[in-house]
Motif scaffolding. Structure first.
Motif, PDB file in Angstrom:
ATOM      1  N   GLY A 188       1.137  -1.381  -0.164  1.00 36.84           N
ATOM      2  CA  GLY A 188      -0.064  -0.053   0.145  1.00 36.84           C
ATOM      3  C   GLY A 188       0.680   1.039  -0.320  1.00 36.84           C
ATOM      4  N   GLN A 189       1.982   1.269   0.409  1.00 35.73           N
ATOM      5  CA  GLN A 189       3.238   2.370   0.572  1.00 35.73           C
ATOM      6  C   GLN A 189       3.036   3.296  -1.066  1.00 35.73           C
ATOM      7  N   SER A 190       3.641   4.516  -1.912  1.00 35.98           N
ATOM      8  CA  SER A 190       3.813   4.333  -2.332  1.00 35.98           C
ATOM      9  C   SER A 190       5.189   4.287  -3.182  1.00 35.98           C
ATOM     10  N   GLY A 191       5.411   3.622  -4.731  1.00 37.44           N
ATOM     11  CA  GLY A 191       7.179   3.770  -4.964  1.00 37.44           C
ATOM     12  C   GLY A 191       6.747   2.045  -6.199  1.00 37.44           C
ATOM     13  N   PRO A 192       8.006   1.706  -6.734  1.00 40.35           N
ATOM     14  CA  PRO A 192       7.664   0.678  -7.821  1.00 40.35           C
ATOM     15  C   PRO A 192       7.345  -0.545  -7.238  1.00 40.35           C
ATOM     16  N   ARG A 193       7.011  -1.472  -7.794  1.00 41.78           N
ATOM     17  CA  ARG A 193       6.044  -2.492  -7.029  1.00 41.78           C
ATOM     18  C   ARG A 193       7.712  -3.552  -6.839  1.00 41.78           C
ATOM     19  N   PRO A 194       7.901  -4.076  -5.902  1.00 40.24           N
ATOM     20  CA  PRO A 194       8.222  -5.413  -5.632  1.00 40.24           C
ATOM     21  C   PRO A 194       8.248  -6.337  -6.531  1.00 40.24           C
ATOM     22  N   ASP A 195       9.706  -7.605  -6.366  1.00 38.55           N
ATOM     23  CA  ASP A 195       9.786  -8.381  -7.129  1.00 38.55           C
ATOM     24  C   ASP A 195       8.793  -9.679  -6.825  1.00 38.55           C
ATOM     25  N   VAL A 196       7.611  -9.684  -7.237  1.00 40.73           N
ATOM     26  CA  VAL A 196       6.949 -10.528  -7.109  1.00 40.73           C
ATOM     27  C   VAL A 196       7.374 -12.486  -6.141  1.00 40.73           C
ATOM     28  N   GLU A 197       8.765 -12.387  -7.283  1.00 40.48           N
ATOM     29  CA  GLU A 197       9.043 -13.782  -7.384  1.00 40.48           C
ATOM     30  C   GLU A 197       9.862 -14.009  -6.729  1.00 40.48           C
ATOM     31  N   ALA A 198      10.266 -13.155  -5.746  1.00 46.66           N
ATOM     32  CA  ALA A 198      11.054 -13.383  -4.242  1.00 46.66           C
ATOM     33  C   ALA A 198      10.479 -13.182  -3.139  1.00 46.66           C
ATOM     34  N   PHE A 199       9.118 -13.459  -2.998  1.00 47.77           N
ATOM     35  CA  PHE A 199       8.479 -13.266  -2.054  1.00 47.77           C
ATOM     36  C   PHE A 199       7.590 -14.601  -2.655  1.00 47.77           C
ATOM     37  N   GLY A 200       7.880 -15.533  -0.830  1.00 47.88           N
ATOM     38  CA  GLY A 200       7.050 -16.958  -0.584  1.00 47.88           C
ATOM     39  C   GLY A 200       7.208 -18.387  -1.462  1.00 47.88           C
ATOM     40  N   LEU A 201       6.241 -18.972  -2.152  1.00 52.40           N
ATOM     41  CA  LEU A 201       6.707 -19.738  -2.503  1.00 52.40           C
ATOM     42  C   LEU A 201       5.719 -20.331  -3.746  1.00 52.40           C
ATOM     43  N   PRO A 202       6.035 -20.871  -4.921  1.00 53.26           N
ATOM     44  CA  PRO A 202       3.925 -20.772  -5.649  1.00 53.26           C
ATOM     45  C   PRO A 202       3.342 -22.181  -5.370  1.00 53.26           C
ATOM     46  N   GLU A 203       2.189 -21.425  -5.899  1.00 59.18           N
ATOM     47  CA  GLU A 203       1.136 -22.519  -5.270  1.00 59.18           C
ATOM     48  C   GLU A 203       1.182 -23.988  -5.518  1.00 59.18           C
ATOM     49  N   SER A 204       1.678 -24.504  -6.054  1.00 52.34           N
ATOM     50  CA  SER A 204       1.994 -25.252  -7.186  1.00 52.34           C
ATOM     51  C   SER A 204       2.599 -26.284  -5.878  1.00 52.34           C
ATOM     52  N   GLU A 205       3.400 -25.568  -4.865  1.00 57.69           N
ATOM     53  CA  GLU A 205       4.954 -26.135  -4.185  1.00 57.69           C
ATOM     54  C   GLU A 205       4.553 -26.607  -2.325  1.00 57.69           C
ATOM     55  N   LEU A 206       2.448 -26.497  -2.367  1.00 58.08           N
ATOM     56  CA  LEU A 206       1.889 -25.351  -1.083  1.00 58.08           C
ATOM     57  C   LEU A 206       1.873 -26.687  -0.862  1.00 58.08           C
ATOM     58  N   THR A 207       1.624 -27.518   0.659  1.00 55.65           N
ATOM     59  CA  THR A 207       0.975 -28.675   0.848  1.00 55.65           C
ATOM     60  C   THR A 207      -0.150 -28.310   1.923  1.00 55.65           C
ATOM     61  N   THR A 208      -0.241 -27.038   2.351  1.00 55.32           N
ATOM     62  CA  THR A 208      -1.370 -26.754   3.393  1.00 55.32           C
ATOM     63  C   THR A 208      -1.789 -25.441   3.206  1.00 55.32           C
ATOM     64  N   ALA A 209      -2.762 -25.170   3.527  1.00 51.37           N
ATOM     65  CA  ALA A 209      -3.108 -24.240   3.320  1.00 51.37           C
ATOM     66  C   ALA A 209      -4.806 -24.414   4.335  1.00 51.37           C
ATOM     67  N   VAL A 210      -4.514 -23.152   5.904  1.00 44.80           N
ATOM     68  CA  VAL A 210      -5.054 -23.599   6.523  1.00 44.80           C
ATOM     69  C   VAL A 210      -6.059 -21.668   6.690  1.00 44.80           C
ATOM     70  N   ASP A 211      -7.901 -22.504   6.770  1.00 41.85           N
ATOM     71  CA  ASP A 211      -8.818 -21.393   6.770  1.00 41.85           C
ATOM     72  C   ASP A 211      -8.228 -20.363   8.014  1.00 41.85           C
ATOM     73  N   VAL A 212      -8.205 -19.782   8.341  1.00 35.87           N
ATOM     74  CA  VAL A 212      -8.222 -19.196   9.970  1.00 35.87           C
ATOM     75  C   VAL A 212      -9.275 -17.253   9.747  1.00 35.87           C
ATOM     76  N   THR A 213     -10.267 -17.407   9.175  1.00 37.57           N
ATOM     77  CA  THR A 213     -11.130 -16.765   9.022  1.00 37.57           C
ATOM     78  C   THR A 213     -11.835 -16.271  10.243  1.00 37.57           C
ATOM     79  N   ALA A 214     -12.283 -18.009  10.699  1.00 41.66           N
ATOM     80  CA  ALA A 214     -13.135 -18.121  12.379  1.00 41.66           C
ATOM     81  C   ALA A 214     -12.115 -16.903  13.343  1.00 41.66           C
ATOM     82  N   VAL A 215     -10.962 -17.151  13.262  1.00 40.90           N
ATOM     83  CA  VAL A 215     -10.355 -16.131  14.211  1.00 40.90           C
ATOM     84  C   VAL A 215      -9.420 -14.953  13.627  1.00 40.90           C
ATOM     85  N   LEU A 216     -10.153 -14.482  12.773  1.00 42.70           N
ATOM     86  CA  LEU A 216      -9.568 -13.110  12.350  1.00 42.70           C
ATOM     87  C   LEU A 216      -9.438 -11.506  12.693  1.00 42.70           C
ATOM     88  N   ASP A 217     -10.530 -11.672  13.852  1.00 44.95           N
ATOM     89  CA  ASP A 217     -10.314 -10.970  14.827  1.00 44.95           C
ATOM     90  C   ASP A 217      -9.849 -10.861  15.597  1.00 44.95           C
TER      91      ASP A 217
END
Length: 272
Positions: A188-217
């Motif tokens: 949300g800050q201003s400036g050039p876009r970061p290199d997304v490829e340097a963040f995290g892992l591609p979805e194909s490599e992720l084994t686990t996705a936990v829905d935490v919306t119930a405790v979002l507050d």
């Protein structure tokens, strides 16, 4: 009752990727332990926030204690290493900096906690530490080794879903503008876009996705207590709940111990 141990680099890191699973585990009756490697002494702090005579370390320790209480954590442990600072800064090589410590030495310290707690599940970071911060990368190495030393049955890498992050940035023009090298929390800050490829892992490599919306507050409330790190959390605190759910309502992991079977269905919970 099982025990979840989440290993993080600095006070405040616990909220982004594991705040939801910690609160959910605690609500389900499991024991939750938060371990931080450093005191966060090199974090930025808003002018005028600290009280007279108060240090940033003191404030951040108070903040992580408050965050832990919100997230249902039963024990907070700090391994006592020095903050290494952002990549490319002098702190990276300072004596005692976490990024420079012997992995076996640090892993032995963490393994002691894991044995004390009879840990069932340990979370660390992916090999790039999520976005390349030296302390986060070291958490991966130290945490993975400690899990092996202590014989923790399940070890997971907490990370970001790179494909989801790319989708969010493409969908919101304001999020497409960020300073180079900005942390994931500074969207949300201003400036050039970061290199997304340097963040995290591609979805194909992720084994686990936990829905935490119930405790979002609770997750948002934990963000709010980290007043000294408002640069990380500020853009998210004013979000509508449904928008916050899109950004933080799922926590992503890659299971490394035991390795996930090829072609296995994605997990929706940690094995607690």
């Amino acid at each position: 009752m099982s025990t979840l141990v989440c290993f993080h680099a600095h006070p405040d890191d616990e909220v982004f990727g594991t705040g939801g699973v910690m609160r959910s585990a605690s609500d389900a009756g499991h024991r939750v332990v938060l371990v931080t490697a450093t005191d966060g002494a090199l974090g930025e702090v808003p002018d005028g926030l600290l009280d007279e005579g108060e240090t940033l370390v003191q404030r951040r320790q108070a903040e992580v204690a408050a965050s832990a209480a919100v997230l249902g954590v039963h024990r907070v442990v700090n391994l006592g290493y020095a903050d290494s600072g952002m990549a490319g800064t002098e702190g990276n090589t300072a004596p005692g900096a976490f990024a420079t410590v012997d992995v076996e030495e640090a892993a032995a310290s963490l393994a002691e906690v894991l044995r004390e707690e009879n840990a069932t599940v340990l979370t660390v970071y992916d090999p790039n530490g999520g976005y390349g911060h030296p302390d986060h990368v070291q958490v991966h190495h130290v945490g993975t080794r400690a899990g092996a030393l202590a014989g923790v049955p399940y070890v997971y890498e907490a990370t970001m879903n790179r494909d989801h992050m790319r989708m969010l940035m493409e969908a919101n023009p304001a999020w497409n503008e960020q300073p180079d090298g900005a942390e994931a929390g500074q969207t949300g800050q201003s400036g050039p876009r970061p290199d997304v490829e340097a963040f995290g892992l591609p979805e194909s490599e992720l084994t686990t996705a936990v829905d935490v919306t119930a405790v979002l507050d609770a997750k948002r409330a934990a963000m709010q207590v980290h007043e000294s790190q408002i640069g990380d959390f500020g853009p998210f605190l004013a979000m509508e709940r449904d928008v916050l759910a899109v950004v933080f309502g799922t926590e992503w992991f890659r299971r490394v111990t035991p390795p996930a079977a090829v072609g296995a269905a994605r997990e929706t919970a940690l094995p607690l």
